[in-house]
Design a protein around this motif. Structure first.
Motif, PDB file in Angstrom:
ATOM      1  N   GLY A  89      58.656  80.360  38.108  1.00 34.13           N
ATOM      2  CA  GLY A  89      59.118  79.395  39.193  1.00 34.13           C
ATOM      3  C   GLY A  89      61.026  80.047  38.715  1.00 34.13           C
ATOM      4  O   GLY A  89      60.831  81.044  37.756  1.00 34.13           O
ATOM      5  N   VAL A 107      54.611  75.012  36.230  1.00 36.89           N
ATOM      6  CA  VAL A 107      54.626  76.215  36.109  1.00 36.89           C
ATOM      7  C   VAL A 107      55.422  77.628  35.831  1.00 36.89           C
ATOM      8  O   VAL A 107      56.152  77.313  35.823  1.00 36.89           O
ATOM      9  CB  VAL A 107      53.858  77.226  37.684  1.00 36.89           C
ATOM     10  CG1 VAL A 107      52.997  76.210  38.951  1.00 36.89           C
ATOM     11  CG2 VAL A 107      55.110  77.305  38.707  1.00 36.89           C
ATOM     12  N   PHE A 165      48.964  80.499  40.277  1.00 34.94           N
ATOM     13  CA  PHE A 165      48.927  78.879  41.821  1.00 34.94           C
ATOM     14  C   PHE A 165      47.358  79.222  41.779  1.00 34.94           C
ATOM     15  O   PHE A 165      46.633  78.130  41.531  1.00 34.94           O
ATOM     16  CB  PHE A 165      49.322  79.585  42.885  1.00 34.94           C
ATOM     17  CG  PHE A 165      49.544  77.935  43.757  1.00 34.94           C
ATOM     18  CD1 PHE A 165      49.901  76.980  43.745  1.00 34.94           C
ATOM     19  CD2 PHE A 165      47.571  78.076  44.650  1.00 34.94           C
ATOM     20  CE1 PHE A 165      50.049  75.691  44.210  1.00 34.94           C
ATOM     21  CE2 PHE A 165      47.702  77.141  45.288  1.00 34.94           C
ATOM     22  CZ  PHE A 165      49.061  75.572  45.658  1.00 34.94           C
ATOM     23  N   THR A 188      57.498  76.850  43.131  1.00 33.90           N
ATOM     24  CA  THR A 188      55.988  76.414  43.463  1.00 33.90           C
ATOM     25  C   THR A 188      54.955  77.056  44.257  1.00 33.90           C
ATOM     26  O   THR A 188      54.299  77.849  43.719  1.00 33.90           O
ATOM     27  CB  THR A 188      56.131  75.460  42.469  1.00 33.90           C
ATOM     28  OG1 THR A 188      57.327  74.907  41.647  1.00 33.90           O
ATOM     29  CG2 THR A 188      55.002  73.970  42.635  1.00 33.90           C
ATOM     30  N   VAL A 237      46.639  76.624  38.897  1.00 31.86           N
ATOM     31  CA  VAL A 237      47.432  75.198  39.141  1.00 31.86           C
ATOM     32  C   VAL A 237      45.690  74.272  39.781  1.00 31.86           C
ATOM     33  O   VAL A 237      45.224  73.349  39.939  1.00 31.86           O
ATOM     34  CB  VAL A 237      48.309  75.116  40.264  1.00 31.86           C
ATOM     35  CG1 VAL A 237      48.328  73.933  40.751  1.00 31.86           C
ATOM     36  CG2 VAL A 237      48.967  75.792  39.862  1.00 31.86           C
ATOM     37  N   VAL A 287      53.043  69.028  40.390  1.00 31.03           N
ATOM     38  CA  VAL A 287      52.441  70.326  40.058  1.00 31.03           C
ATOM     39  C   VAL A 287      54.613  71.246  40.401  1.00 31.03           C
ATOM     40  O   VAL A 287      54.954  71.022  41.560  1.00 31.03           O
ATOM     41  CB  VAL A 287      51.773  71.213  41.192  1.00 31.03           C
ATOM     42  CG1 VAL A 287      51.997  72.344  41.117  1.00 31.03           C
ATOM     43  CG2 VAL A 287      50.442  70.456  41.008  1.00 31.03           C
ATOM     44  N   GLY A 288      54.831  71.381  38.951  1.00 34.69           N
ATOM     45  CA  GLY A 288      56.009  71.952  39.881  1.00 34.69           C
ATOM     46  C   GLY A 288      56.773  72.912  38.728  1.00 34.69           C
ATOM     47  O   GLY A 288      56.081  73.477  37.924  1.00 34.69           O
ATOM     48  N   ASP A 289      58.167  73.252  38.711  1.00 33.30           N
ATOM     49  CA  ASP A 289      58.242  74.870  38.860  1.00 33.30           C
ATOM     50  C   ASP A 289      59.680  73.998  37.053  1.00 33.30           C
ATOM     51  O   ASP A 289      60.029  75.435  35.856  1.00 33.30           O
ATOM     52  CB  ASP A 289      58.457  75.437  38.829  1.00 33.30           C
ATOM     53  CG  ASP A 289      59.796  75.324  40.139  1.00 33.30           C
ATOM     54  OD1 ASP A 289      60.258  74.943  40.446  1.00 33.30           O
ATOM     55  OD2 ASP A 289      60.925  76.519  39.768  1.00 33.30           O
ATOM     56  N   ASP A 323      59.858  67.810  38.000  1.00 28.40           N
ATOM     57  CA  ASP A 323      59.053  67.679  38.364  1.00 28.40           C
ATOM     58  C   ASP A 323      57.800  66.646  37.108  1.00 28.40           C
ATOM     59  O   ASP A 323      57.433  66.040  37.233  1.00 28.40           O
ATOM     60  CB  ASP A 323      58.069  68.387  38.309  1.00 28.40           C
ATOM     61  CG  ASP A 323      58.584  69.855  39.381  1.00 28.40           C
ATOM     62  OD1 ASP A 323      59.293  69.041  40.524  1.00 28.40           O
ATOM     63  OD2 ASP A 323      59.620  70.665  39.785  1.00 28.40           O
ATOM     64  N   PHE A 380      53.815  68.537  45.229  1.00 30.52           N
ATOM     65  CA  PHE A 380      54.053  69.784  44.773  1.00 30.52           C
ATOM     66  C   PHE A 380      55.419  69.630  44.780  1.00 30.52           C
ATOM     67  O   PHE A 380      56.227  68.948  46.296  1.00 30.52           O
ATOM     68  CB  PHE A 380      53.851  71.311  46.210  1.00 30.52           C
ATOM     69  CG  PHE A 380      52.282  70.435  45.686  1.00 30.52           C
ATOM     70  CD1 PHE A 380      51.991  71.594  44.663  1.00 30.52           C
ATOM     71  CD2 PHE A 380      51.462  70.244  46.480  1.00 30.52           C
ATOM     72  CE1 PHE A 380      50.134  72.219  44.311  1.00 30.52           C
ATOM     73  CE2 PHE A 380      49.472  70.416  45.969  1.00 30.52           C
ATOM     74  CZ  PHE A 380      49.330  71.409  45.176  1.00 30.52           C
ATOM     75  N   ASP A 381      55.809  70.811  44.498  1.00 31.39           N
ATOM     76  CA  ASP A 381      57.435  70.937  44.335  1.00 31.39           C
ATOM     77  C   ASP A 381      57.654  71.734  45.763  1.00 31.39           C
ATOM     78  O   ASP A 381      56.671  72.579  45.757  1.00 31.39           O
ATOM     79  CB  ASP A 381      58.005  71.321  42.598  1.00 31.39           C
ATOM     80  CG  ASP A 381      59.255  71.998  43.000  1.00 31.39           C
ATOM     81  OD1 ASP A 381      60.313  71.874  43.541  1.00 31.39           O
ATOM     82  OD2 ASP A 381      59.617  73.326  42.569  1.00 31.39           O
TER      83      ASP A 381
END
Length: 231
Positions: free
Chosen positions: A199, A196, A218, A19, A221, A176-178, A182, A14-15
């Protein structure tokens, strides 16, 4: 305590900012103010927000019109870090995106190994994760200063996997990131990516980075990660 990964477990990387925590606006505001304190010129909050997700020295240099290794950039970084500790970290629990606490618990309960891979300094990441009540849920935290080449280079992901006790990202692993960094990290690892839209990047910007899945919340996610894990 974080759930120990099972043998053959998949890792979800994860970021952090944008995020898990709704920090980009606060980061931009205080980074711009830090640059003004040092240089006398305010670079604008929007200019700072566009840089969120890049390593601290790069942000400081860009907002102060200096070199990342310069005394000016160092002074901006130190001023920002002071503001970060005093003004942002205490609000961490209120900055959690909806669904994060429950969602991370569901992923861990399913046997997934969780880690944070961020462009923040390691100490800053640990500080805000702890303040938000998230730190215990992650088996590893990797900051930009933990590796020679931070994300989107795969060094940070490889270190996270090693700290999780996993030799390599399995085919069901994910990032997982914005931001594009990522998504590029996932591409470099050859694993699934979730971008996502809530963000730093807008929905159009994250779509342009071509993630495997675009998540508006989320909860989404978690849904897609559990769906893939159960297949």
């Amino acid at each position: 305590m974080p759930v120990e990964p099972e043998t053959g477990s998949s890792a979800i990387l994860f970021d952090l900012d944008g995020t898990l925590l709704d920090t980009p606006n606060a980061i931009a505001e205080h980074f711009a103010a830090a640059a003004e304190t040092v240089t006398g010129a305010h670079p604008g909050v929007e200019a700072a927000r566009r840089l969120v997700g890049r390593p601290l020295p790069e942000m400081a240099a860009a907002l102060s019109g200096s070199d990342p290794d310069s005394a000016v950039a160092q002074a901006v970084s130190e001023e920002y870090l002071s503001r970060y500790r005093e003004l942002i970290v205490p609000k961490a629990a209120d900055l959690l995106f909806p669904g994060v606490l429950d969602g991370l618990a569901r992923l861990a309960a399913a046997g997934l190994a969780l880690a944070v891979v961020t462009s923040k300094k390691h100490s800053s990441a640990e500080l805000i994760l702890d303040a938000a009540g998230l730190r215990a849920g992650f088996g590893a935290v990797v900051g930009a200063d933990d590796v020679t080449h931070p994300k989107p280079h795969r060094d940070s992901a490889d270190l996270a996997l090693a700290r999780l006790g996993l030799p390599a990202a399995g085919p069901a692993g994910a990032v997982v990131g914005d931001t594009a960094a990522d998504i590029e990290l996932a591409t470099g690892l050859g694993i699934f990516s979730v971008g996502v839209t809530y963000g730093v990047f807008t929905a159009n910007q994250i779509a342009a980075a071509a993630p495997d899945h675009i998540a508006p919340t989320f909860d989404d996610v978690v849904r897609i990660l559990l769906l893939r894990h159960r297949k």
